[in-house]
Design an enzyme around this catalytic site. Structure first.
Site, mmCIF file in Angstrom:
data_model
loop_
_atom_site.group_PDB
_atom_site.id
_atom_site.type_symbol
_atom_site.label_atom_id
_atom_site.label_comp_id
_atom_site.label_asym_id
_atom_site.label_seq_id
_atom_site.Cartn_x
_atom_site.Cartn_y
_atom_site.Cartn_z
ATOM 1 N N HIS A 182 0.804 -1.226 0.000
ATOM 2 C CA HIS A 182 0.000 0.000 0.000
ATOM 3 C C HIS A 182 0.836 1.276 0.000
ATOM 4 O O HIS A 182 0.304 2.348 -0.319
ATOM 5 C CB HIS A 182 -0.917 0.041 1.231
ATOM 6 C CG HIS A 182 -1.959 -1.035 1.258
ATOM 7 N ND1 HIS A 182 -2.843 -1.246 0.218
ATOM 8 C CD2 HIS A 182 -2.260 -1.958 2.212
ATOM 9 C CE1 HIS A 182 -3.645 -2.249 0.527
ATOM 10 N NE2 HIS A 182 -3.314 -2.707 1.723
ATOM 11 N N ASP A 239 -3.490 -10.855 -1.772
ATOM 12 C CA ASP A 239 -3.908 -10.264 -0.496
ATOM 13 C C ASP A 239 -5.396 -9.917 -0.596
ATOM 14 O O ASP A 239 -5.896 -9.632 -1.682
ATOM 15 C CB ASP A 239 -3.075 -8.983 -0.303
ATOM 16 C CG ASP A 239 -3.106 -8.405 1.092
ATOM 17 O OD1 ASP A 239 -4.157 -7.863 1.465
ATOM 18 O OD2 ASP A 239 -2.077 -8.444 1.785
ATOM 19 N N HIS A 258 -6.712 -7.257 0.313
ATOM 20 C CA HIS A 258 -6.778 -5.837 -0.024
ATOM 21 C C HIS A 258 -6.134 -5.572 -1.379
ATOM 22 O O HIS A 258 -5.136 -6.210 -1.733
ATOM 23 C CB HIS A 258 -6.074 -4.995 1.048
ATOM 24 C CG HIS A 258 -6.662 -5.155 2.418
ATOM 25 N ND1 HIS A 258 -6.151 -6.031 3.350
ATOM 26 C CD2 HIS A 258 -7.732 -4.561 3.002
ATOM 27 C CE1 HIS A 258 -6.884 -5.970 4.453
ATOM 28 N NE2 HIS A 258 -7.848 -5.084 4.273
ATOM 29 N N ASP A 315 -4.195 -12.487 4.550
ATOM 30 C CA ASP A 315 -5.481 -12.027 5.079
ATOM 31 C C ASP A 315 -6.649 -12.441 4.183
ATOM 32 O O ASP A 315 -7.808 -12.191 4.511
ATOM 33 C CB ASP A 315 -5.476 -10.504 5.304
ATOM 34 C CG ASP A 315 -4.919 -9.724 4.135
ATOM 35 O OD1 ASP A 315 -4.671 -10.320 3.071
ATOM 36 O OD2 ASP A 315 -4.724 -8.494 4.284
#
Length: 426
Positions: A137, A172, A174, A261
């Site tokens: 990120h 992931d 995200h 995750d």
């Protein structure tokens, strides 16, 4: 087919000792747990194990703005109150707190990914693993989503010195927004992210319509998913898209971000993937026999993160692991059943067959617009950092990298450790 893959594995025990704070979901301690589980299964004896160099500020500034890197170096819990404007400008605070040894933490995980890329470039290994990396990120000028330095972008920039095209894959939960943004305007890197999208889920980007711009148009692929996707749906979609991408794009190297995750029962996640389902992606990418850089990423149920990345290390080593977890320093975390694999979850799967079909059709349609294996007379984008020119015709595969380049190589061959010699294991 290669006879036997040579694997380089990067780990520094200090990376797991930092503390984001009492209520913060990111627990770097999961990296110690992963490493000790890898040791307990004896996987370290099948790999070359290295302690990475600590990335220098000038290396970080290959992507990040020098003023941001310099601020990360200067800030600490004692003086952060003196810099309220800078803290806000660089997005430091609740999600991305300032903690003791923050900069050294960034140096270690970024150094691991840079070293991994360099070993791949110099053909010193076929697969390089840095479970501490994958902080996807972080942006050029600010921190985001528990990420400060974007090691993935730095590793890809390193790979671009030797490869005309690099494929980035992100599993992931995200969206891999920082990596996508860094390469949004270039066809030298194709980014493919499978992630939860909608319901204001962080970071809020990653719609199927986000496809790249200018020279990078159609070179960003987003696979937006809803809550509850299971192994069979995820793996079918993954195999279909990735096999078509590799066929058309013909990358010279692959970077695979294995954020855990996306597993069932993750503290911040919402998918139903079992460890086997997650690991199936690693197995599939490995079969392309391309230089492969594998990193960690998110993952907020510590014991399942350690399980997942240990299983995936085993897959990269073609080693089947017994399901009963061996004795190790963190054995109590794996109670009550002490088993390696975890099953899928039971969240309602909101990804209908028609929804998945429509996503697949849009992505495959976009892939039809790109030329097969683009040439490398490409724009130097993104701006402000160096993507070297690359003339494929002038590259002689039989000539090793020149001595000057080799001298610039930072690798710690003296830091191989095994068993009792692993001083970071304590």
């Amino acid at each position: 087919m290669r006879s036997k893959d040579k694997i380089s594995y990067f780990y520094d025990g200090d990376v797991g000792s930092v503390y984001f704070g009492p209520n913060h979901p990111m627990k770097p301690h999961r990296l110690c747990m992963t490493h000790h589980l890898i040791l307990a299964y004896g996987l370290h004896s099948k790999m070359e194990v290295y302690r990475p160099h600590k990335a220098y500020p000038i290396e970080m500034a290959q992507f990040h703005s020098p003023d941001y890197v310099e601020f990360l170096q200067r800030i600490n819990p004692e003086n952060q109150n003196l810099f309220p404007n800078e803290m806000a400008r660089y997005n430091l605070g609740e999600d991305c707190p300032v903690f003791e040894d923050l900069f050294e933490f960034c140096q270690i995980y970024a150094g691991g990914t840079i070293d991994a890329a360099r070993r791949l470039n110099n053909k010193l290994c076929d697969i390089a693993i840095n479970w501490a990396g994958g902080l996807h990120h972080a942006k050029k000028c600010d921190a985001s989503g528990f990420c400060y330095i974007n090691d993935l972008v730095l590793g890809i920039l390193e790979l671009l010195k030797h490869h005309p095209r690099v494929l980035y894959i992100d599993i992931d939960v995200h969206h891999g927004d920082g990596v996508e943004e860094a390469f949004y305007f270039t066809d030298r890197v194709m980014t493919v992210s499978f992630h939860k999208f909608g319901d204001k889920f962080f970071p809020g980007t990653g719609d199927v319509k986000e496809i790249g711009e200018r020279e990078g148009k159609f070179y960003a692929i987003n696979v937006p998913l809803k809550d509850g996707i299971d192994d069979s749906s995820f793996n079918r979609l993954f195999r279909t898209i990735i096999s078509k991408v590799v066929e058309i794009y013909q990358p010279g190297a692959i970077v695979l971000q294995c954020g855990a995750d996306s597993l069932a029962r993750d503290r911040l996640g919402c998918f139903n993937l079992s460890i086997d389902g997650h690991a199936e992606c690693v197995k599939f990418v490995k079969k392309f026999n391309l230089p492969l850089l594998v990193t960690g990423g998110g993952g907020y149920t510590k014991e399942n993160v350690a399980r997942c990345w240990t299983v995936e290390t085993g897959i990269l080593l073609d080693t089947e692991l017994p399901n009963e977890i061996p004795e190790n320093d963190y054995i109590k975390y794996f109670a009550p059943d002490f088993s390696l694999k975890i099953p899928g979850g039971h969240i309602e799967n909101l990804n209908t067959k028609s929804y998945i079909s429509s996503i697949k059709v849009q992505i495959l349609e976009n892939l039809r617009f790109i030329q097969h294996a683009p040439s490398v007379q490409m724009q130097e984008v993104p701006p402000d950092f160096y993507i070297p020119d690359f003339d494929e015709d002038e590259q002689n595969p039989d000539v090793r990298v020149d001595q000057r380049s080799r001298d610039k190589q930072i690798q710690r061959d003296d830091e191989y450790f095994d068993g009792d010699n692993d001083h970071d294991a304590s």
